[in-house]
Design an enzyme around this catalytic site. Structure first.
Site, PDB file in Angstrom:
ATOM      1  N   ASP A  31       0.843  -1.191   0.000  1.00  0.00           N
ATOM      2  CA  ASP A  31       0.000   0.000   0.000  1.00  0.00           C
ATOM      3  C   ASP A  31       0.884   1.248   0.000  1.00  0.00           C
ATOM      4  O   ASP A  31       1.901   1.300   0.698  1.00  0.00           O
ATOM      5  CB  ASP A  31      -0.922   0.006   1.229  1.00  0.00           C
ATOM      6  N   ILE A  32       0.504   2.243  -0.783  1.00  0.00           N
ATOM      7  CA  ILE A  32       1.317   3.458  -0.929  1.00  0.00           C
ATOM      8  C   ILE A  32       1.284   4.318   0.346  1.00  0.00           C
ATOM      9  O   ILE A  32       2.186   5.128   0.572  1.00  0.00           O
ATOM     10  CB  ILE A  32       0.833   4.267  -2.158  1.00  0.00           C
ATOM     11  N   ASN A  88     -13.080  -3.151   2.348  1.00  0.00           N
ATOM     12  CA  ASN A  88     -14.010  -2.044   2.522  1.00  0.00           C
ATOM     13  C   ASN A  88     -14.970  -1.996   1.332  1.00  0.00           C
ATOM     14  O   ASN A  88     -14.531  -2.062   0.188  1.00  0.00           O
ATOM     15  CB  ASN A  88     -13.237  -0.716   2.605  1.00  0.00           C
ATOM     16  N   GLY A  94     -15.587   3.353   3.865  1.00  0.00           N
ATOM     17  CA  GLY A  94     -14.463   4.195   3.464  1.00  0.00           C
ATOM     18  C   GLY A  94     -13.733   3.715   2.226  1.00  0.00           C
ATOM     19  O   GLY A  94     -12.559   4.039   2.027  1.00  0.00           O
ATOM     20  N   GLN A  95     -14.415   2.954   1.358  1.00  0.00           N
ATOM     21  CA  GLN A  95     -13.755   2.511   0.128  1.00  0.00           C
ATOM     22  C   GLN A  95     -13.427   3.714  -0.745  1.00  0.00           C
ATOM     23  O   GLN A  95     -14.280   4.569  -0.988  1.00  0.00           O
ATOM     24  CB  GLN A  95     -14.656   1.536  -0.652  1.00  0.00           C
ATOM     25  N   HIS A 101     -10.400  -4.828  -3.340  1.00  0.00           N
ATOM     26  CA  HIS A 101      -9.078  -5.133  -2.794  1.00  0.00           C
ATOM     27  C   HIS A 101      -9.190  -5.552  -1.350  1.00  0.00           C
ATOM     28  O   HIS A 101     -10.016  -5.016  -0.601  1.00  0.00           O
ATOM     29  CB  HIS A 101      -8.124  -3.942  -2.945  1.00  0.00           C
ATOM     30  N   LEU A 102      -8.352  -6.496  -0.991  1.00  0.00           N
ATOM     31  CA  LEU A 102      -8.282  -6.981   0.384  1.00  0.00           C
ATOM     32  C   LEU A 102      -7.022  -6.400   1.003  1.00  0.00           C
ATOM     33  O   LEU A 102      -5.927  -6.528   0.444  1.00  0.00           O
ATOM     34  CB  LEU A 102      -8.264  -8.505   0.364  1.00  0.00           C
ATOM     35  N   HIS A 103      -7.188  -5.734   2.151  1.00  0.00           N
ATOM     36  CA  HIS A 103      -6.038  -5.189   2.873  1.00  0.00           C
ATOM     37  C   HIS A 103      -5.472  -6.255   3.806  1.00  0.00           C
ATOM     38  O   HIS A 103      -6.228  -6.892   4.549  1.00  0.00           O
ATOM     39  CB  HIS A 103      -6.465  -4.015   3.766  1.00  0.00           C
TER      40      HIS A 103
HETATM   41  P1  5GP Z   1      -9.784   1.657   0.289  1.00  0.00           P
HETATM   42  O1  5GP Z   1      -9.933   2.861   1.176  1.00  0.00           O
HETATM   43  O2  5GP Z   1     -10.420   1.853  -1.052  1.00  0.00           O
HETATM   44  O3  5GP Z   1     -10.200   0.374   0.958  1.00  0.00           O
HETATM   45  O4  5GP Z   1      -8.233   1.483   0.095  1.00  0.00           O
HETATM   46  C1  5GP Z   1      -7.514   1.999  -0.975  1.00  0.00           C
HETATM   47  C2  5GP Z   1      -6.077   1.800  -0.635  1.00  0.00           C
HETATM   48  O5  5GP Z   1      -5.299   1.979  -1.803  1.00  0.00           O
HETATM   49  C3  5GP Z   1      -5.562   2.802   0.396  1.00  0.00           C
HETATM   50  O6  5GP Z   1      -5.017   2.110   1.517  1.00  0.00           O
HETATM   51  C4  5GP Z   1      -4.519   3.605  -0.364  1.00  0.00           C
HETATM   52  O7  5GP Z   1      -3.413   3.987   0.427  1.00  0.00           O
HETATM   53  C5  5GP Z   1      -4.123   2.656  -1.475  1.00  0.00           C
HETATM   54  N1  5GP Z   1      -3.667   3.318  -2.683  1.00  0.00           N
HETATM   55  C6  5GP Z   1      -4.264   4.395  -3.289  1.00  0.00           C
HETATM   56  N2  5GP Z   1      -3.577   4.738  -4.387  1.00  0.00           N
HETATM   57  C7  5GP Z   1      -2.531   3.867  -4.489  1.00  0.00           C
HETATM   58  C8  5GP Z   1      -1.466   3.721  -5.443  1.00  0.00           C
HETATM   59  O8  5GP Z   1      -1.355   4.456  -6.430  1.00  0.00           O
HETATM   60  N3  5GP Z   1      -0.583   2.720  -5.222  1.00  0.00           N
HETATM   61  C9  5GP Z   1      -0.688   1.889  -4.138  1.00  0.00           C
HETATM   62  N4  5GP Z   1       0.252   0.941  -4.016  1.00  0.00           N
HETATM   63  N5  5GP Z   1      -1.686   1.985  -3.239  1.00  0.00           N
HETATM   64  C10 5GP Z   1      -2.593   2.961  -3.411  1.00  0.00           C
END
Ligand code: 5GP
Ligand code: ZN
Length: 115
Positions: A31-32, A88, A94-95, A101-103
């Protein structure tokens, strides 16, 4: 695939990411903006916007995401101490990126119930 989808672009190597897992159907990457010492995300290569898009036809993919995360958790030494996996779905959760995607989060204690 989603034309303007960030995670499709990562799958297609149009945007760089630090890849931690890959097979025919799943890609895992760092994750970035990590929320824990270990924070990876696992995506199906197929574009599905939210968890609501999982059905009897494609539900095996959800298991593949889990299995890949378990493998990386093991590689990162988290199996014994534990870790958290989260998906999410839509705004209450908070998606932010609309490609399932699975964290995988680990390396610190997490609260329950979650915030
Ligand atoms: P969400 O909130 O949709 O469940 O999670 C999205 C996740 O994607 C966040 O944890 C965010 O930091 C990550 N993310 C967003 N943009 C990028 C990117 O360009 N590269 C990577 N590796 N992760 C990203
Ligand atoms: Zn996508």
């Amino acid at each position: 695939m989603g034309k303007d989808c960030l995670f499709c672009k990562i799958v297609n190597r149009e945007i760089p990411a630090e890849i931690v897992y890959e097979d025919e159907k799943v890609l895992g990457f760092e994750d970035i903006n990590p929320q824990a010492p270990v924070h990876c995300v696992f995506v199906p290569k197929e574009h599905i916007a939210t968890l609501n898009g999982i059905n009897t036809e494609n539900s095996a993919l959800a298991g593949e995401l889990v299995r890949a995360s378990v493998e990386v958790a093991e590689k990162k030494g988290l199996s014994e101490r534990g870790y958290r996996v989260t998906i999410n779905c839509n705004s209450d959760a908070g998606q932010e990126v609309f490609h399932i995607h699975l964290h995988l989060l680990g390396g610190r204690k997490f609260n329950w119930p979650p915030g």
